[in-house]
Write an enzyme that holds these catalytic residues in place. Structure first.
Site, PDB file in Angstrom:
ATOM      1  N   SER A 185      17.589  -0.185  12.718  1.00 23.33           N
ATOM      2  CA  SER A 185      16.842  -0.153  11.459  1.00 23.33           C
ATOM      3  C   SER A 185      16.651   1.308  11.028  1.00 23.33           C
ATOM      4  O   SER A 185      17.628   2.022  10.843  1.00 23.33           O
ATOM      5  CB  SER A 185      15.510  -0.891  11.625  1.00 23.33           C
ATOM      6  OG  SER A 185      14.928  -1.180  10.380  1.00 23.33           O
ATOM      7  N   GLU A 301      19.556 -11.275   8.939  1.00 22.85           N
ATOM      8  CA  GLU A 301      18.614 -10.157   8.952  1.00 22.85           C
ATOM      9  C   GLU A 301      17.358 -10.419   8.127  1.00 22.85           C
ATOM     10  O   GLU A 301      16.232 -10.202   8.580  1.00 22.85           O
ATOM     11  CB  GLU A 301      19.303  -8.907   8.392  1.00 22.85           C
ATOM     12  CG  GLU A 301      20.429  -8.354   9.224  1.00 22.85           C
ATOM     13  CD  GLU A 301      19.974  -7.367  10.276  1.00 22.85           C
ATOM     14  OE1 GLU A 301      18.748  -7.139  10.393  1.00 22.85           O
ATOM     15  OE2 GLU A 301      20.848  -6.831  10.984  1.00 22.85           O
ATOM     16  N   HIS A 402      16.070  -9.830  11.477  1.00 22.67           N
ATOM     17  CA  HIS A 402      16.036  -8.393  11.756  1.00 22.67           C
ATOM     18  C   HIS A 402      15.253  -8.138  13.046  1.00 22.67           C
ATOM     19  O   HIS A 402      14.160  -8.656  13.220  1.00 22.67           O
ATOM     20  CB  HIS A 402      15.357  -7.688  10.587  1.00 22.67           C
ATOM     21  CG  HIS A 402      15.454  -6.201  10.593  1.00 22.67           C
ATOM     22  ND1 HIS A 402      16.647  -5.532  10.427  1.00 22.67           N
ATOM     23  CD2 HIS A 402      14.495  -5.245  10.731  1.00 22.67           C
ATOM     24  CE1 HIS A 402      16.420  -4.219  10.451  1.00 22.67           C
ATOM     25  NE2 HIS A 402      15.127  -4.023  10.633  1.00 22.67           N
TER      26      HIS A 402
END
Length: 491
Positions: A185, A301, A402
């Site tokens: 990320s 995600e 995610h």
């Protein structure tokens, strides 16, 4: 016992690895050192006990820590994990981990490296770096105070951690000439920054980017960064340009955090001596720190973001949102992502957001890399994966969201449940791929599915039932459609 440049360290044995916790890689950025470039840590006398995790850096977002009080401005520490019995001179591959959290939250202490170190015979380093406006504040008055003329102190921290690693990792048995920098990320976007930063050249030799493709998570330019920084300074009660630096160093950290709630940070800026240009542009132009790359994303995600922001989305709200967000292209998006094809508005919007952002940008970023260096692409796909603790929404499928892969690669303390036996087997395969990539620059593991370079769109699917390669990734995520929308300026 290990001796580094600052003195002697005594770690501890934990399971089948040795860990050295809370090791300072820079001096505390407090008082007059707040909002300045990192400096080398002081030496200490005697033996420093390295058996306790350091506090997290000050958090600028109210999510991410099991103990929100365990924070401090004095936070520039790292943790080192090595196989039990490893000694200086072993020249083991090194993996340096950069945590995510939107540049505003999180800590490296949530990502233990014991299992990775033991299983793959590597040395793992997990770091903290400054967050929020303590880490990223584009005021020229601050930038003029350091050699790189930058306000991206968090990225400077990461470069300093790499420098510390180069100087000291041999004492732990690591090879300073074989360092893999890895992140997820915002940590992956930080890796993009390191790839484009001239001052990071030669400090690492491979790169892993998880759920943070360089073409998606760009940087602000210096003018945009200054505008936001001025607004932030006013919110913090430091609006006078004549006294702004002294004021920002004097106000309590809580005041800065409160100001950051209304003016969130956008992370590193480009156009200075640290990042001359945006990382995606640097990579596209071939002007970057070229190393082999492993890059990927999770299959769904955006389920995390939709679950946190719109868990009870109706079909009418979904359609209105798409039409408002995509303008003239809205009807075409709805035709390709009808609720009937996904089972719920939540899943449909998650698919739109996943495909148009993380998935296709991972493919596009991989193409930039693949034309210049060996590049390996994966998609994490466990339909029963755990998610982050505290994010679960009853009735919503958050698998493959995610951050889902983090529990498979680390001794992760922020997952919502332990891995099953089948998932642990997948985790072992993944760690072996990552460890091989760190060792050789190629994720080749005897007895596991062959993982070729990206070539012809080949992607490795990491699935508990069957890890396999295929070329359907772009089609699965409708990347041709999103590419055409981008070329027409419809995104």
């Amino acid at each position: 016992m290990v001796t580094v440049a600052q003195g002697r360290l005594r770690g501890r044995i934990h399971d089948r690895a040795e860990e050295f916790l809370g090791v300072p890689y820079a001096a505390p950025p407090v008082g007059e050192a707040r909002l300045r470039a990192p400096r080398e840590p002081r030496r200490w006398d005697g033996v420093r006990e390295a058996d306790r995790l350091a506090p997290a850096c000050v958090q600028f977002a109210p999510f991410g820590l099991a103990d929100p009080s365990a924070v401090s401005e004095d936070c520039l520490y790292l943790d080192v994990y090595r196989p039990k019995g490893a000694r200086a001179g072993a020249r083991l591959p090194v993996i340096l981990w950069i945590h995510g959290g939107a540049y505003a939250m999180g800590t490296g202490t949530q990502f233990g490296g014991r299992t990775m170190a033991d299983l793959t015979n590597t040395v793992v380093v997990s770091i903290n770096y400054r967050l929020g406006q303590l880490g990223y504040l584009g005021l020229p008055e601050l930038a003029r105070e350091n050699a790189r003329r930058t306000g991206s102190f968090g990225l400077l921290d990461q470069v300093e951690a790499l420098r510390w690693t180069r100087r000291n990792i041999a004492a732990f048995g690591g090879d300073p000439g074989n360092v893999t920098v890895s992140g997820q990320s915002a940590g992956s976007a930080s890796v993009c920054g390191l790839l484009a930063a001239p001052s990071a050249a030669g400090l690492f030799h491979r790169a892993v980017l998880q759920s943070g493709p360089c073409t998606l998570i760009g940087t602000s330019d210096s003018a945009q960064a200054e505008s936001r920084a001025r607004e932030f300074a006013v919110r913090a009660g430091c609006g006078d340009p004549a006294t702004v630096t002294a004021c920002l160093r004097a106000v309590p950290a809580a005041t800065l955090v409160e100001a950051g709630r209304t003016v969130p940070t956008s992370g590193p800026a480009s156009g200075d001596g640290l990042l001359p240009v945006d990382p995606a542009a640097a990579i596209r132009d071939g002007d970057w720190n070229k190393v082999p790359v492993l890059i990927g994303s999770t299959r769904s995600e955006s389920r995390l973001f939709v679950a946190l922001s719109q868990p009870r989305l109706t079909e009418e709200e979904y359609e209105a949102q798409i039409l408002a967000g995509y303008g003239a292209a809205g009807p075409e998006v709805l035709a390709r992502y009808p609720v009937s094809a996904y089972g719920s508005p939540y899943l449909a919007l998650s698919a739109v957001m996943t495909d148009s952002s993380f998935a296709c940008h991972t493919s596009w970023t991989a193409r930039l890399f693949a034309s210049q260096v060996p590049t390996y692409v994966y998609e994490f796909d466990d339909p029963d994966s755990p998610t982050l603790a505290g994010t679960q929404v009853p009735g919503l499928d958050m698998s493959n969201a995610h951050s889902a892969e983090l529990a498979y690669l680390h001794d992760f303390t922020a997952g919502d449940r332990p891995l099953s036996e089948v998932q642990t087997a997948l985790a072992t395969r993944m760690k072996r791929y990552w460890g091989s990539f760190a060792r050789f620059g190629s994720p080749a593991v005897p007895g596991q599915t062959v993982w070729p370079t990206v070539g012809r769109g080949t992607v490795l699917s990491l699935n508990p039932a069957a890890t396999r390669t295929g070329s359907s990734f772009d089609a699965d995520h409708q990347c041709g459609f999103w590419q055409s929308r981008q070329e027409r300026g419809a995104l």
